[in-house]
Design a protein around this motif. Structure first.
Motif, short mmCIF file in Angstrom:
data_model
loop_
_atom_site.label_atom_id
_atom_site.label_comp_id
_atom_site.label_asym_id
_atom_site.label_seq_id
_atom_site.Cartn_x
_atom_site.Cartn_y
_atom_site.Cartn_z
N MET A 14 0.84 -1.20 0.00
CA MET A 14 0.00 0.00 0.00
C MET A 14 0.87 1.24 0.00
O MET A 14 2.02 1.21 0.44
CB MET A 14 -0.93 0.01 1.21
N GLY A 15 0.29 2.31 -0.50
CA GLY A 15 0.96 3.60 -0.48
C GLY A 15 0.80 4.26 0.88
O GLY A 15 0.01 3.82 1.72
N VAL A 34 3.05 -7.20 4.91
CA VAL A 34 2.48 -5.94 4.44
C VAL A 34 3.64 -4.97 4.18
O VAL A 34 4.47 -4.74 5.06
CB VAL A 34 1.50 -5.34 5.47
N TYR A 35 3.67 -4.41 2.97
CA TYR A 35 4.72 -3.48 2.56
C TYR A 35 4.09 -2.10 2.37
O TYR A 35 3.14 -1.95 1.60
CB TYR A 35 5.35 -3.93 1.24
N VAL A 36 4.62 -1.11 3.07
CA VAL A 36 4.13 0.26 2.95
C VAL A 36 5.18 1.06 2.20
O VAL A 36 6.32 1.18 2.64
CB VAL A 36 3.88 0.89 4.34
N TYR A 50 8.30 -1.02 6.03
CA TYR A 50 8.25 0.32 5.43
C TYR A 50 9.45 0.45 4.52
O TYR A 50 10.58 0.23 4.93
CB TYR A 50 8.29 1.39 6.53
N TRP A 51 9.20 0.79 3.24
CA TRP A 51 10.31 0.88 2.32
C TRP A 51 10.02 1.85 1.19
O TRP A 51 8.89 2.25 0.96
CB TRP A 51 10.70 -0.49 1.80
N SER A 52 11.11 2.20 0.49
CA SER A 52 11.03 3.06 -0.68
C SER A 52 11.63 2.27 -1.83
O SER A 52 12.84 2.05 -1.86
CB SER A 52 11.80 4.36 -0.43
N ARG A 53 10.79 1.81 -2.74
CA ARG A 53 11.24 1.01 -3.88
C ARG A 53 10.49 1.49 -5.13
O ARG A 53 9.36 1.97 -5.04
CB ARG A 53 10.90 -0.48 -3.71
N THR A 54 11.07 1.28 -6.28
CA THR A 54 10.33 1.46 -7.52
C THR A 54 9.45 0.22 -7.67
O THR A 54 9.72 -0.83 -7.06
CB THR A 54 11.27 1.56 -8.73
N PRO A 55 8.41 0.29 -8.50
CA PRO A 55 7.62 -0.92 -8.74
C PRO A 55 8.46 -2.09 -9.23
O PRO A 55 8.29 -3.22 -8.76
CB PRO A 55 6.61 -0.46 -9.79
#
Length: 136
Positions: A14-15, A34-36, A50-55
């Motif tokens: 989810m965003g 669950v990935y936020v 919680y992470w910052s990834r490209t699709p």
């Protein structure tokens, strides 16, 4: 129909906007990871990642983890995955309530996405679940 839908889901993504909306709710994802997707600090639910990834990065990591069916939620995040060509199918649920105004379901996507209706499932509540497959 939610339980039947989630029965085939390996993980949830989810965003940040969707996360902020459900952050303090009792909504339970069971044993699913669950990935936020966020660039801001967030730790109020330690069971979430919680992470910052490209699709593309996310899909590569999910495949390496053995996730075959990831439920991506949130208009902006879904739009990013659509634009990257990484969505196989969409399930949209029509709720019989006219709001008069509100937010867009998806954000602008630079690449048109053609869909084929796979199924339409009505429920006694009046809601209808529409499942579309993305045409490549």
């Amino acid at each position: 129909g939610y339980d039947a839908f989630m029965a085939d889901v390996d993980a949830v993504a989810m965003g940040r906007g969707t996360y902020s909306f459900i952050e303090h709710s009792e909504w339970n994802y069971g044993e699913r990871p669950v990935y936020v997707f966020t660039t801001r600090e967030a730790t109020s639910r330690p069971e979430f990642t919680y992470w910052s990834r490209t699709p593309a990065q996310a899909v590569a990591e999910w495949e390496a983890a053995g996730h075959r069916h990831v439920y991506v939620d949130g208009g902006q995040l879904i739009s990013q995955f659509l634009e990257a060509g990484l969505v196989d199918d969409l399930t949209l649920t029509v709720v019989p309530l006219l709001l008069g105004s509100g937010k867009r379901l998806f954000h602008p996507v630079a690449v048109p996405t053609s869909l084929t209706l796979e199924s339409a499932t009505p429920f006694p509540s009046g809601m209808v679940s529409l499942r579309y497959v993305v045409r490549r």
